[in-house]
Design a protein around this motif. Structure first.
Motif, short mmCIF file in Angstrom:
data_model
loop_
_atom_site.label_atom_id
_atom_site.label_comp_id
_atom_site.label_asym_id
_atom_site.label_seq_id
_atom_site.Cartn_x
_atom_site.Cartn_y
_atom_site.Cartn_z
N ILE A 191 10.93 -19.12 3.70
CA ILE A 191 9.92 -19.09 4.76
C ILE A 191 9.83 -17.66 5.27
N TRP A 192 8.65 -17.06 5.16
CA TRP A 192 8.53 -15.65 5.51
C TRP A 192 7.12 -15.34 6.00
N GLY A 193 6.90 -14.07 6.31
CA GLY A 193 5.57 -13.60 6.67
C GLY A 193 5.05 -14.20 7.96
N ALA A 194 3.76 -14.51 7.99
CA ALA A 194 3.12 -15.01 9.20
C ALA A 194 3.74 -16.32 9.68
N THR A 195 4.10 -17.19 8.73
CA THR A 195 4.72 -18.46 9.11
C THR A 195 6.03 -18.22 9.85
N ALA A 196 6.87 -17.36 9.30
CA ALA A 196 8.14 -17.06 9.95
C ALA A 196 7.93 -16.35 11.28
N ARG A 197 6.92 -15.47 11.37
CA ARG A 197 6.69 -14.74 12.62
C ARG A 197 6.25 -15.70 13.73
N MET A 198 5.39 -16.65 13.41
CA MET A 198 4.96 -17.61 14.43
C MET A 198 6.10 -18.53 14.85
N LEU A 199 6.94 -18.90 13.89
CA LEU A 199 8.11 -19.70 14.24
C LEU A 199 9.08 -18.90 15.10
N ARG A 200 9.22 -17.62 14.81
CA ARG A 200 10.11 -16.78 15.62
C ARG A 200 9.59 -16.68 17.06
N ALA A 201 8.27 -16.62 17.21
CA ALA A 201 7.68 -16.59 18.55
C ALA A 201 8.04 -17.85 19.32
N LEU A 202 7.97 -19.01 18.64
CA LEU A 202 8.34 -20.26 19.29
C LEU A 202 9.83 -20.29 19.59
N ALA A 203 10.64 -19.81 18.65
CA ALA A 203 12.09 -19.78 18.86
C ALA A 203 12.46 -18.92 20.06
N ASP A 204 11.79 -17.78 20.21
CA ASP A 204 12.08 -16.91 21.35
C ASP A 204 11.73 -17.61 22.66
N ARG A 207 0.82 -1.21 0.00
CA ARG A 207 0.00 0.00 0.00
C ARG A 207 0.86 1.26 0.00
N GLY A 208 1.91 1.21 -0.79
CA GLY A 208 2.77 2.37 -0.97
C GLY A 208 3.82 2.60 0.10
N GLU A 209 3.87 1.73 1.10
CA GLU A 209 4.83 1.89 2.18
C GLU A 209 5.63 0.60 2.38
N ARG A 210 6.76 0.74 3.07
CA ARG A 210 7.56 -0.43 3.37
C ARG A 210 6.89 -1.27 4.46
N ARG A 211 6.78 -2.55 4.21
CA ARG A 211 6.26 -3.47 5.21
C ARG A 211 7.37 -4.45 5.57
N TYR A 212 7.80 -4.43 6.82
CA TYR A 212 8.88 -5.29 7.28
C TYR A 212 8.32 -6.61 7.80
N TYR A 213 9.10 -7.68 7.62
CA TYR A 213 8.66 -9.00 8.06
C TYR A 213 9.88 -9.89 8.30
N PHE A 214 9.66 -10.95 9.08
CA PHE A 214 10.71 -11.93 9.34
C PHE A 214 10.82 -12.93 8.19
N THR A 215 12.04 -13.41 7.97
CA THR A 215 12.27 -14.54 7.07
C THR A 215 13.21 -15.51 7.78
N VAL A 216 13.09 -16.79 7.44
CA VAL A 216 14.02 -17.80 7.95
C VAL A 216 14.21 -18.84 6.84
N PRO A 217 14.93 -18.47 5.78
CA PRO A 217 15.10 -19.37 4.63
C PRO A 217 15.81 -20.66 5.02
N TRP A 218 15.48 -21.71 4.30
CA TRP A 218 16.18 -22.99 4.48
C TRP A 218 16.25 -23.69 3.13
N GLY A 219 17.48 -23.89 2.64
CA GLY A 219 17.65 -24.52 1.33
C GLY A 219 16.90 -23.74 0.26
N PRO A 220 16.10 -24.43 -0.56
CA PRO A 220 15.35 -23.73 -1.62
C PRO A 220 14.06 -23.08 -1.13
N TYR A 221 13.78 -23.18 0.17
CA TYR A 221 12.50 -22.73 0.69
C TYR A 221 12.62 -21.36 1.36
#
Length: 203
Positions: A181-194, A165-179
């Motif tokens: 992984i970002w957005g809501a999936t990465a954010r929920m995984l980051r919550a578990l990691a923390d 929507r015309g602005e920068r939107r920041y998000y977590f990523t946690v790539p692995w190999g060819p995959y």
């Protein structure tokens, strides 16, 4: 009880705040009274003796919403579901052929609000090795495992951004190999990691 199960149980038992797609974008003001649809996802950990893995899916490129993205098994909570766990188990059976009898639910994380208007409950669970996934062709292009140790290490996460929507939107990523992984999936995984990291620090 294995060490993996004990660690996961301790992590989900800790108090914590809900997360959202907006956590890295505090300047975004959300409207009061917005309506969110309940959903849930299954954070399914396969308890391999040597190296536990986490089941993820690659969504079909033919889907209208989030085609080709990496996601947990899961979806909307329907009237037939008694709770978030029941919804996650039903969706996992539909999407990847995972029988609920093979799943040991350990608990839930605080809900996660998505930019698409869902309040998602992450259901943390344990699965014994030997499960052979059967992807639902209309929704799932691929089912794979990522090492649990990879997504539980906060050092493997990066913060990136895209224009939204015309602005920068920041998000977590946690790539692995060819995959990617970002957005809501990465954010929920980051919550578990923390949570897991906090438990390790307390030990």
């Amino acid at each position: 009880m294995t060490d993996t199960e004990a660690s996961l149980r301790a992590a989900v038992a800790r108090a914590g705040r809900p997360s959202s797609d907006y956590d890295l974008n505090p300047e975004i003001r959300l409207p009061d009274g917005r309506t969110l649809r309940d959903a849930s996802v299954l954070i399914a950990v396969v308890d391999h003796e040597a190296s536990p893995g986490l089941i993820l899916t690659k969504r079909s490129s033919r889907l209208k919403h989030h085609p080709g993205q990496i996601a947990f098994p899961g979806g909307k909570v329907e009237d037939v579901d008694t709770d978030a766990s029941a919804a996650a188990l039903r969706e996992a059976h539909e999407e990847i052929g995972l029988p609920s009898s093979s799943v040991r639910v350990l608990g839930t994380l605080p809900p996660h609000e998505t930019v698409t208007g869902f309040m998602v409950t992450p259901v943390v669970s344990l699965i014994l090795p030997g499960f052979e996934p059967v992807p639902e062709a209309g929704e799932v292009a691929e089912v794979f495992e990522v090492p649990l140790a990879h997504v539980l290490d906060p050092a493997n996460y990066r913060i990136q951004y895209r224009r939204w929507r015309g602005e920068r939107r920041y998000y977590f990523t946690v790539p692995w190999g060819p995959y990617y992984i970002w957005g809501a999936t990465a954010r929920m995984l980051r919550a578990l990691a923390d949570r897991m990291s906090d438990d390790a620090d307390r030990g």
